[in-house]
Each structure stands twice: as structure tokens, then as C-alpha cells.
Design a protein around this motif. Structure first.
Motif, mmCIF file in Angstrom:
data_model
loop_
_atom_site.group_PDB
_atom_site.id
_atom_site.type_symbol
_atom_site.label_atom_id
_atom_site.label_comp_id
_atom_site.label_asym_id
_atom_site.label_seq_id
_atom_site.Cartn_x
_atom_site.Cartn_y
_atom_site.Cartn_z
ATOM 1 N N GLU A 221 0.826 -1.204 0.000
ATOM 2 C CA GLU A 221 0.000 0.000 0.000
ATOM 3 C C GLU A 221 0.866 1.262 0.000
ATOM 4 N N TYR A 222 1.968 1.211 0.732
ATOM 5 C CA TYR A 222 2.916 2.329 0.774
ATOM 6 C C TYR A 222 3.501 2.605 -0.611
ATOM 7 N N ARG A 223 3.945 1.560 -1.294
ATOM 8 C CA ARG A 223 4.511 1.750 -2.632
ATOM 9 C C ARG A 223 3.453 2.239 -3.625
ATOM 10 N N GLU A 224 2.253 1.731 -3.505
ATOM 11 C CA GLU A 224 1.171 2.195 -4.383
ATOM 12 C C GLU A 224 0.853 3.668 -4.124
ATOM 13 N N ALA A 225 0.916 4.062 -2.854
ATOM 14 C CA ALA A 225 0.661 5.468 -2.512
ATOM 15 C C ALA A 225 1.722 6.381 -3.131
ATOM 16 N N LEU A 226 2.970 5.949 -3.090
ATOM 17 C CA LEU A 226 4.039 6.754 -3.695
ATOM 18 C C LEU A 226 3.809 6.927 -5.193
ATOM 19 N N GLU A 227 3.359 5.864 -5.841
ATOM 20 C CA GLU A 227 3.065 5.950 -7.273
ATOM 21 C C GLU A 227 1.872 6.869 -7.525
ATOM 22 N N LYS A 228 0.883 6.791 -6.654
ATOM 23 C CA LYS A 228 -0.339 7.572 -6.852
ATOM 24 C C LYS A 228 -0.067 9.068 -6.784
ATOM 25 N N ILE A 229 0.864 9.493 -5.929
ATOM 26 C CA ILE A 229 1.170 10.924 -5.806
ATOM 27 C C ILE A 229 2.354 11.324 -6.694
ATOM 28 N N ASN A 230 2.859 10.362 -7.489
ATOM 29 C CA ASN A 230 4.021 10.622 -8.351
ATOM 30 C C ASN A 230 5.199 11.181 -7.546
ATOM 31 N N PHE A 231 5.477 10.523 -6.433
ATOM 32 C CA PHE A 231 6.522 10.972 -5.521
ATOM 33 C C PHE A 231 7.877 10.943 -6.217
ATOM 34 N N ASN A 232 8.612 12.054 -6.126
ATOM 35 C CA ASN A 232 9.924 12.136 -6.770
ATOM 36 C C ASN A 232 10.932 12.805 -5.846
ATOM 37 N N GLU A 233 12.144 12.961 -6.337
ATOM 38 C CA GLU A 233 13.247 13.458 -5.501
ATOM 39 C C GLU A 233 13.048 14.899 -5.042
ATOM 40 N N GLN A 234 12.189 15.652 -5.719
ATOM 41 C CA GLN A 234 11.943 17.035 -5.323
ATOM 42 C C GLN A 234 10.898 17.138 -4.209
ATOM 43 N N ASP A 235 10.192 16.052 -3.951
ATOM 44 C CA ASP A 235 9.152 16.039 -2.921
ATOM 45 C C ASP A 235 9.733 15.611 -1.578
ATOM 46 N N THR A 236 8.956 15.847 -0.534
ATOM 47 C CA THR A 236 9.297 15.379 0.809
ATOM 48 C C THR A 236 8.095 14.658 1.397
ATOM 49 N N LEU A 237 8.347 13.489 1.972
ATOM 50 C CA LEU A 237 7.298 12.724 2.641
ATOM 51 C C LEU A 237 7.636 12.591 4.119
ATOM 52 N N TYR A 238 6.712 12.984 4.966
ATOM 53 C CA TYR A 238 6.834 12.786 6.407
ATOM 54 C C TYR A 238 5.969 11.582 6.793
ATOM 55 N N VAL A 239 6.572 10.623 7.466
ATOM 56 C CA VAL A 239 5.850 9.433 7.918
ATOM 57 C C VAL A 239 5.723 9.529 9.434
ATOM 58 N N LEU A 240 4.482 9.651 9.914
ATOM 59 C CA LEU A 240 4.257 9.973 11.324
ATOM 60 C C LEU A 240 4.137 8.732 12.205
ATOM 61 N N GLY A 241 5.125 7.866 12.109
ATOM 62 C CA GLY A 241 5.254 6.789 13.075
ATOM 63 C C GLY A 241 4.415 5.555 12.821
ATOM 64 N N ASP A 242 4.717 4.529 13.609
ATOM 65 C CA ASP A 242 4.104 3.206 13.517
ATOM 66 C C ASP A 242 4.268 2.625 12.120
ATOM 67 N N VAL A 243 5.500 2.635 11.671
ATOM 68 C CA VAL A 243 5.869 1.968 10.420
ATOM 69 C C VAL A 243 5.869 0.455 10.628
ATOM 70 N N VAL A 244 6.263 0.028 11.823
ATOM 71 C CA VAL A 244 6.473 -1.395 12.099
ATOM 72 C C VAL A 244 5.250 -2.034 12.759
ATOM 73 N N ASP A 245 5.338 -3.378 12.903
ATOM 74 C CA ASP A 245 4.376 -4.199 13.651
ATOM 75 C C ASP A 245 3.051 -4.410 12.912
ATOM 76 N N ARG A 246 2.337 -5.418 13.344
ATOM 77 C CA ARG A 246 0.995 -5.792 12.886
ATOM 78 C C ARG A 246 0.971 -6.341 11.459
ATOM 79 N N GLY A 247 1.380 -5.537 10.487
ATOM 80 C CA GLY A 247 1.266 -5.910 9.079
ATOM 81 C C GLY A 247 2.365 -6.842 8.609
ATOM 82 N N PRO A 248 2.343 -7.221 7.309
ATOM 83 C CA PRO A 248 3.193 -8.304 6.809
ATOM 84 C C PRO A 248 4.658 -7.974 6.571
#
Length: 236
Positions: free
Chosen positions: A14-41
Motif C-alpha cells: 500500500e505504501y509503494r502504491e501510494a508513492l506511485e499515486k502521488i508521483n513521488f519524486n526526488e523534489q518532494d518530501t514525505l513525512y511518515v508519522l510513526g508506527d511503520v512497524v508491527d501488525r502488518g506483513p
């Protein structure tokens, strides 16, 4: 552009699909607000992807804190000198609490890493910021995982304790700042009712972006520059 997402919980696809959906590139900045780990696969795979992206800036969540507390102890070499008191009762309690709170997927993947890879993960987790302050699109934002509770008007962000920022849930009926927007994860908007359920929620200069992906909801992405939102449906 400046984007935020939170509570990925090992949802790598889902994370990789989200990056594609917003056309994330080197000029952009993404802030990830925690809980990257646990629960999921795939929590470790997700961390390793983020590590390679200098324009992805992580903020610590309660699950990173729990993981780091336990994994640092598990990476210590056991010798004759420390064997008897290597793990204390507190260490075992921390391990059990984390394991029961979704840590098993992270533990399993961490154990498959080489010693060097494990240290790289630990070093990266220790670099997670407690909060971020961002100016974008003519607005100022405070980015944290959980909330600022108990909130004290005028209190400097650096004066809040770790527990007050990563474990506490915010009060959506309270305006924390009249000149800034508070952006949080931690509390899934799946708990809300009506049209707000499972969507990015805005009220009282507050933007809640955890849409409960790991619970069958969606991964939400919010653009700080223009207020636009994107969603990726959970795969599980």
C-alpha cells in the motif's frame, strides 16, 4: 510538494502504491508519522525502503519506541560475564508487551537479517524525530505521531515528554493552535462515524491521517501544500 502519511504498520504494498499515486519524486518530501512497524506483513522491508530515500523523514511512533527498546537488548552479544543478568524482568515484560501488541511480524523479519542489517535498522530507528515543524502552502504545521497531551498553551514542543507525544490520543474538539495545524496519526479514523469514518479528518486546525490501513481501512496521504488527499485501499 510536502506529503504526510502515518501508521503504515508493515503495509509495504500500500505504501509503494501510494508513492506511485502521488508521483513521488526526488523534489518532494514525505513525512511518515510513526508506527511503520508491527501488525502488518512487511515492516522490515518497509523500513529498508524508507532508509534509501533521503526525502522520506520519519517521526517516531509508540511501536518504533517499543521495537527499539526490545531489539537493542536482543542484539547484545551474550558472554560469560553478562549471561546471568543479560535480560532483566523489565526486559522480558517489555518483550511480552510488544509481542502481544503486534510486534511478532517485526520480530520474525528482524531475525532473518544479517548482523550488519540489524544494526542498520537500529541506527535508523534511533534517527526518528520526535516531531517536525513544516511550513507549506502558506500554512504552518506541527507533525507528531499521537498528540500533545496534556496540552499546555505556550509550552515549547521540545518540552513535551516522549510519552505525551507518542502514546496519547488527541482531542479533536480542542484547538491546540490557532496559528498552526496539528497533524497526527495513532488514532484510526475508522473509529469515527458517518462520512468521516476511515478518511482523513480535519477539524479545529487538526488533521488526523491514520485511516486504519492495517485494520482493513485505507492508507491516507495528505499534501500539506494544497490540502489534497489520496487513498489506497488495504490489500489484506
Amino acid at each position: 510538494m510536502h506529503y504526510v502519511m502515518s501508521d503504515l504498520h508493515g503495509c509495504y504494498q500500500e505504501y509503494r502504491e501510494a508513492l506511485e499515486k502521488i508521483n513521488f519524486n526526488e523534489q518532494d518530501t514525505l513525512y511518515v508519522l510513526g508506527d511503520v512497524v508491527d501488525r502488518g506483513p512487511e515492516p522490515i522491508k518497509l523500513l529498508q525502503d524508507m532508509m534509501l530515500r533521503p526525502n522520506v523523514l520519519p517521526v517516531i511512533g509508540n511501536h518504533e519506541y517499543m521495537a527499539l527498546t526490545v531489539l537493542k537488548k536482543l542484539c547484545v552479544e551474550i558472554t560469560e560475564e553478562n549471561a546471568e543478568n543479560y535480560l532483566s524482568a523489565e526486559d522480558m515484560t517489555n518483550y511480552l508487551n510488544w509481542s502481544m501488541d503486534g510486534g511478532q511480524s517485526t520480530i520474525r523479519q528482524f531475525q532473518k537479517l544479517s548482523a550488519e542489517e540489524r544494526l542498520d535498522i537500529l541506527d535508523y530507528l534511533e534517527e526518528f524525530a520526535l516531531y517536525e515543524e513544516v511550513c507549506a502552502g502558506g500554512r504552518d504545521f506541527v507533525l507528531v505521531h499521537g498528540g500533545l497531551e496534556p496540552f499546555v498553551p505556550g509550552k515549547a514542543l521540545e518540552d513535551y515528554a516522549l510519552s505525551e507525544v507518542i502514546f496519547k490520543s488527541p482531542d479533536y474538539n480542542k484547538m491546540y493552535f490557532d496559528d498552526r495545524y496539528l497533524v497526527t496519526g495513532h488514532t484510526p479514523t475508522l473509529r469515527l462515524k458517518g462520512e468521516q469514518k476511515g478518511r482523513i479528518f480535519e477539524k479545529n486546525h487538526h488533521i488526523a491521517i491514520d485511516c486504519g490501513c492495517v485494520y482493513g481501512g485505507r492508507l491516507g496521504v495528505y499534501c500539506l501544500d494544497n490540502g489534497k488527499s489520496w487513498y489506497v485501499e488495504a490489500k489484506g
